[in-house]
Design an enzyme around this catalytic site. Structure first.
Site, PDB file in Angstrom:
ATOM      1  N   LYS A 100       0.857  -1.185   0.000  1.00  0.00           N
ATOM      2  CA  LYS A 100       0.000   0.000   0.000  1.00  0.00           C
ATOM      3  C   LYS A 100       0.893   1.235   0.000  1.00  0.00           C
ATOM      4  O   LYS A 100       1.718   1.414   0.901  1.00  0.00           O
ATOM      5  CB  LYS A 100      -0.911  -0.004   1.215  1.00  0.00           C
ATOM      6  CG  LYS A 100      -1.784   1.245   1.308  1.00  0.00           C
ATOM      7  CD  LYS A 100      -2.792   1.143   2.411  1.00  0.00           C
ATOM      8  CE  LYS A 100      -3.630   2.410   2.495  1.00  0.00           C
ATOM      9  NZ  LYS A 100      -4.637   2.324   3.547  1.00  0.00           N
TER      10      LYS A 100
ATOM     11  N   LYS B  28      -2.179  -1.468  -3.816  1.00  0.00           N
ATOM     12  CA  LYS B  28      -3.030  -0.285  -3.746  1.00  0.00           C
ATOM     13  C   LYS B  28      -2.191   0.976  -3.809  1.00  0.00           C
ATOM     14  O   LYS B  28      -1.200   1.047  -3.076  1.00  0.00           O
ATOM     15  CB  LYS B  28      -3.815  -0.337  -2.431  1.00  0.00           C
ATOM     16  CG  LYS B  28      -4.728   0.832  -2.201  1.00  0.00           C
ATOM     17  CD  LYS B  28      -5.338   0.724  -0.846  1.00  0.00           C
ATOM     18  CE  LYS B  28      -6.118   1.999  -0.592  1.00  0.00           C
ATOM     19  NZ  LYS B  28      -6.486   2.157   0.769  1.00  0.00           N
TER      20      LYS B  28
HETATM   21  C1  PBG Z   1      -7.494   3.451   5.468  1.00  0.00           C
HETATM   22  C2  PBG Z   1      -7.819   3.237   4.059  1.00  0.00           C
HETATM   23  C3  PBG Z   1      -7.648   4.165   3.027  1.00  0.00           C
HETATM   24  C4  PBG Z   1      -8.204   3.600   1.891  1.00  0.00           C
HETATM   25  C5  PBG Z   1      -8.677   2.326   2.230  1.00  0.00           C
HETATM   26  N1  PBG Z   1      -8.412   2.120   3.589  1.00  0.00           N
HETATM   27  C6  PBG Z   1      -7.106   5.549   3.035  1.00  0.00           C
HETATM   28  C7  PBG Z   1      -5.789   5.856   3.553  1.00  0.00           C
HETATM   29  O1  PBG Z   1      -4.924   5.002   3.685  1.00  0.00           O
HETATM   30  O2  PBG Z   1      -5.593   7.035   3.851  1.00  0.00           O
HETATM   31  C8  PBG Z   1      -8.271   4.281   0.552  1.00  0.00           C
HETATM   32  C9  PBG Z   1      -9.316   3.816  -0.386  1.00  0.00           C
HETATM   33  C10 PBG Z   1      -9.591   4.722  -1.517  1.00  0.00           C
HETATM   34  O3  PBG Z   1      -8.963   5.773  -1.732  1.00  0.00           O
HETATM   35  O4  PBG Z   1     -10.532   4.383  -2.251  1.00  0.00           O
HETATM   36  N2  PBG Z   1      -6.562   2.746   6.111  1.00  0.00           N
END
Ligand code: PBG
Length: 333
Positions: free
Chosen positions: A203, A257
């Site tokens: 991520k 992601k």
């Molecule tokens: C939180 C989380 C996030 C997303 C999914 N879980 C945001 C972040 O890490 O700030 C993002 C999903 C998206 O942008 O569609 N842990």
């Protein structure tokens, strides 16, 4: 030329296989099906509430009763799994994100009700503190430092609370070190050995999450950025190490992601491990396509399906996408 290179043009004509629709279908290497989709939805307090998310046209925050309708829609469309995220009332947020551990919180209530009515629909819940903390970070803070080991205990408790509510999959999205192993043993210790883990393994600290943070109400809350725990967008080998660790610690599935800007990572992860691999087509990717389509600059349906099919080509088993219901409808004709 033809004597020296006998296999080449005009003997070989790549366009032959592309000439007709039946032939194109016959030689297609990957296809998108409704079975490939995970649908993230946003849950808000109240009854009969459907609240538009400004930066995500077509996406709404749903009260639990409306989330049940979304679950029904997912079942009808053959979408295997939904992924609820909470919009938490700012009054319920604090530095520790304790609302994450409340068995009556929005996510747990939604999971219980959806499971009771639609037991065969998969439900995947997010494990991280950011929707619940007043500082918007995924973990506990000491000054400006996000504490790793102290956060693990809270994440474990959060995962167990979600499992007790009946979720099928927990998806740790926090990027703390060691959380997959810790959560696995916490789940097993609490009698939830069959609850699956989808690790947000690679991520990245991405600007494409902007609209999501609006949707869950963590944007104005967020102090600083997440670069001390989410990955640097310049890195690729590091993603393989992250995935290797998460699989070793017991992840059943891994995720990359964001999605589209990181298709190279998806391909490397699939090739290196052959594990069930997913991508998250995140909020910013969704909003870009919607915004361009709403301006008349792109064809929404075709760009949506092409963007989703690209994940299959890159080696993913499936994709989390806000387009899931729209795409499923198109796929089914
Ligand atoms: C939180 C989380 C996030 C997303 C999914 N879980 C945001 C972040 O890490 O700030 C993002 C999903 C998206 O942008 O569609 N842990």
């Amino acid at each position: 030329m033809s004597e020296l290179q006998p296999g080449r043009f005009p003997a070989i004509r790549m366009r032959r296989n592309r000439r007709t629709d039946w032939s194109r279908r016959l030689v297609r290497e990957s296809t998108l099906s409704t079975d490939d989709l995970i649908w993230p939805i946003f849950i808000v307090d109240g009854n009969n509430v459907r609240q538009g998310v400004e930066a995500m046209p077509g996406v709404e925050r749903l009260s639990v009763d409306q989330a049940l309708r979304a679950a029904e829609e997912a079942c009808e469309l053959g979408i295997p799994c939904i992924a609820p995220f909470p919009y938490t009332d700012p009054a319920l947020k604090n530095a520790q994100g304790t609302q994450a551990l409340n068995p009556e919180n929005l996510i747990c209530s939604a999971v219980r009700k959806i499971k009771a009515e639609f037991p065969d629909l998969g439900i995947m819940t997010d494990v991280a503190l950011d929707p619940y903390t007043d500082h918007g970070h995924d973990g506990l803070l000491d000054g400006d430092t996000i504490l790793n080991d102290e956060t693990l205990d809270v994440l474990c408790a959060q995962a167990v609370v979600q499992a007790e509510a009946g979720c099928d999959v927990v998806a740790p999205s926090d990027m703390m070190d060691g959380r997959i192993g810790a959560i696995r043993s916490a789940l097993d210790g609490a009698g939830h050995k069959d609850v699956q883990i989808m690790a947000y393994a690679a991520k990245y600290a991405s600007a494409f999450y902007g609209p999501f943070r609006d949707a869950v109400g963590s944007k104005s809350a967020l102090r600083g950025d997440k670069r001390s725990y989410q990955m640097d967008p310049g890195n690729s080998d590091e993603a393989l190490r992250e995935v290797a660790l998460d699989l070793d610690e017991g992840a059943d599935m891994v995720m990359v992601k964001p999605g589209m800007p990181y298709l190279d990572i998806c391909r490397r992860v699939k090739d290196a491990f052959g594990a069930p691999t997913f991508a998250y087509q995140v909020s910013g990717e969704y909003s870009m396509i919607q915004a361009a389509a709403r301006n008349g600059w792109l064809d929404l349906d075709r760009c949506m399906l092409e963007s989703l099919a690209a994940f299959k080509r890159a080696g993913c088993n499936g994709v989390l996408s806000y387009f899931a219901p729209l795409a499923a409808r198109k796929i089914r004709g």
